[in-house]
Design an enzyme around this catalytic site. Structure first.
Site, PDB file in Angstrom:
ATOM      1  N   CYS A   1     -91.682  86.277  80.543  1.00  0.00           N
ATOM      2  CA  CYS A   1     -90.906  85.047  80.688  1.00  0.00           C
ATOM      3  C   CYS A   1     -89.443  85.286  80.328  1.00  0.00           C
ATOM      4  O   CYS A   1     -88.534  84.789  81.002  1.00  0.00           O
ATOM      5  CB  CYS A   1     -91.491  83.944  79.804  1.00  0.00           C
ATOM      6  SG  CYS A   1     -92.968  83.173  80.479  1.00  0.00           S
TER       7      CYS A   1
ATOM      8  N   ARG B   1     -96.890  88.083  78.206  1.00  0.00           N
ATOM      9  CA  ARG B   1     -96.456  86.844  78.837  1.00  0.00           C
ATOM     10  C   ARG B   1     -95.109  86.403  78.281  1.00  0.00           C
ATOM     11  O   ARG B   1     -94.221  85.968  79.022  1.00  0.00           O
ATOM     12  CB  ARG B   1     -97.510  85.759  78.604  1.00  0.00           C
ATOM     13  CG  ARG B   1     -97.218  84.391  79.213  1.00  0.00           C
ATOM     14  CD  ARG B   1     -97.283  84.404  80.710  1.00  0.00           C
ATOM     15  NE  ARG B   1     -95.995  84.720  81.312  1.00  0.00           N
ATOM     16  CZ  ARG B   1     -95.798  84.874  82.617  1.00  0.00           C
ATOM     17  NH1 ARG B   1     -96.810  84.796  83.458  1.00  0.00           N
ATOM     18  NH2 ARG B   1     -94.600  85.133  83.085  1.00  0.00           N
TER      19      ARG B   1
ATOM     20  N   HIS C   1     -91.644  74.390  81.214  1.00  0.00           N
ATOM     21  CA  HIS C   1     -92.886  74.061  80.514  1.00  0.00           C
ATOM     22  C   HIS C   1     -92.827  72.823  79.623  1.00  0.00           C
ATOM     23  O   HIS C   1     -93.490  72.772  78.589  1.00  0.00           O
ATOM     24  CB  HIS C   1     -93.322  75.261  79.677  1.00  0.00           C
ATOM     25  CG  HIS C   1     -93.746  76.440  80.483  1.00  0.00           C
ATOM     26  ND1 HIS C   1     -94.893  76.456  81.250  1.00  0.00           N
ATOM     27  CD2 HIS C   1     -93.156  77.657  80.663  1.00  0.00           C
ATOM     28  CE1 HIS C   1     -95.015  77.621  81.851  1.00  0.00           C
ATOM     29  NE2 HIS C   1     -93.961  78.372  81.521  1.00  0.00           N
TER      30      HIS C   1
ATOM     31  N   CYS D   1     -87.363  77.904  77.760  1.00  0.00           N
ATOM     32  CA  CYS D   1     -88.803  77.821  78.041  1.00  0.00           C
ATOM     33  C   CYS D   1     -89.139  76.422  78.554  1.00  0.00           C
ATOM     34  O   CYS D   1     -89.984  76.249  79.440  1.00  0.00           O
ATOM     35  CB  CYS D   1     -89.611  78.110  76.787  1.00  0.00           C
ATOM     36  SG  CYS D   1     -89.353  79.738  76.062  1.00  0.00           S
TER      37      CYS D   1
END
Length: 271
Positions: free
Chosen positions: A232, A228, A184, A180
């Site tokens: 992802c 979401r 991010h 992730c």
């Protein structure tokens, strides 16, 4: 007069057409900014919110019960402000739960419905009219509009969920060796036309978490935070994440705690 489903379909079509026109007519750094300005305070998610309110009060399942006695953390049936304080620890299940996981639990326990049936299609496909879980999440999120994110860290299980979420956030896996954090953990980054919020800092995590569920302009659908997370993972070529699963809850816990204090603005309006 068009039925609600017909209006929703029409809005989806208009949204996509307007979006394409905006991109072709104005090649700015953010071609969606003009669309957002044009929409103003109008969000097609209002129709989904209304549907969610109806589903909340509708008797369903073998027990022919509504969800109006579902405890989302603030007491049976209390919806106002509940989403802003999730995920949280629930004594009746002895686990930390997010909104979607809690809704599924209430569908099982209050309405007598089968979990496998609920999870058969929790999220809509492009071209669909939306699912029950998406509508309920939109309705409940709307009831926290303007309230600060206040995900608790009081119970040991809540703190453990945050620690797991942080670990999963930085865990690299899959054929692309992504985590992730690959997308991010830096500020002011984007991929194609998509902004990439930095979820490790308050501003980025708060702006991201506070606007989900969101109406996706490009898809003409409301999407939830659980969707979401699942999407992802799909983009990373990882195994599918199920709504309300331990991994999903931990990741949402990490994001929401990092965004503590940000005012809720969901359902949002996104690309």
């Amino acid at each position: 007069m068009l039925a609600k489903s017909g209006i929703a379909a029409l809005l989806r079509g208009l949204s996509v057409c307007s979006l394409l026109f905006s991109i072709a007519a104005n090649a700015q750094d953010d071609p969606f900014a003009e669309y957002h300005e044009m929409m103003g305070d109008d969000n097609p998610a209002i129709f989904v919110i209304e549907e969610g309110a109806e589903l909340w009060a509708k008797p369903q399942g073998p027990k022919q019960a509504s969800l109006e006695q579902c405890d989302l953390g603030l007491g049976a049936g209390v919806v106002k402000g509940a989403y802003a304080q999730l995920p949280s620890y629930f004594a009746d299940t002895k686990q930390v739960m997010d909104l979607e996981g809690r809704l599924i639990y209430c569908m099982e326990s209050l309405q007598g419905r089968d979990r496998a049936d609920i999870l058969r299609k929790p999220y809509s496909s492009t071209g669909d009219m939306g699912t029950e879980l998406e509508a309920l999440a939109s309705y409940i999120a709307d009831q926290s509009m303007g309230m600060p994110i206040a995900t608790p860290q009081n119970h040991p299980a809540e703190r453990a969920a945050y620690a797991m979420g942080e670990q999963l956030f930085f865990y690299r896996a899959g054929p692309y060796d992504f985590s992730c954090a690959t997308c991010h953990r830096q500020s002011d980054k984007r991929i194609r036309l998509q902004n990439l919020p930095n979820l490790t800092v308050s501003a980025g995590a708060g702006s991201a978490y506070s606007t989900w569920p969101a109406y996706r302009i490009s898809q003409g659908l409301v999407r939830t935070m659980g969707w979401r997370m699942q999407n992802c993972a799909k983009q990373q070529r990882l195994p599918q994440l199920l709504p309300g699963s331990e991994a999903v809850v931990a990741l949402i816990e990490y994001m929401s705690v990092n965004g503590t204090g940000t005012e809720m603005a969901a359902p949002g309006l996104k690309r």
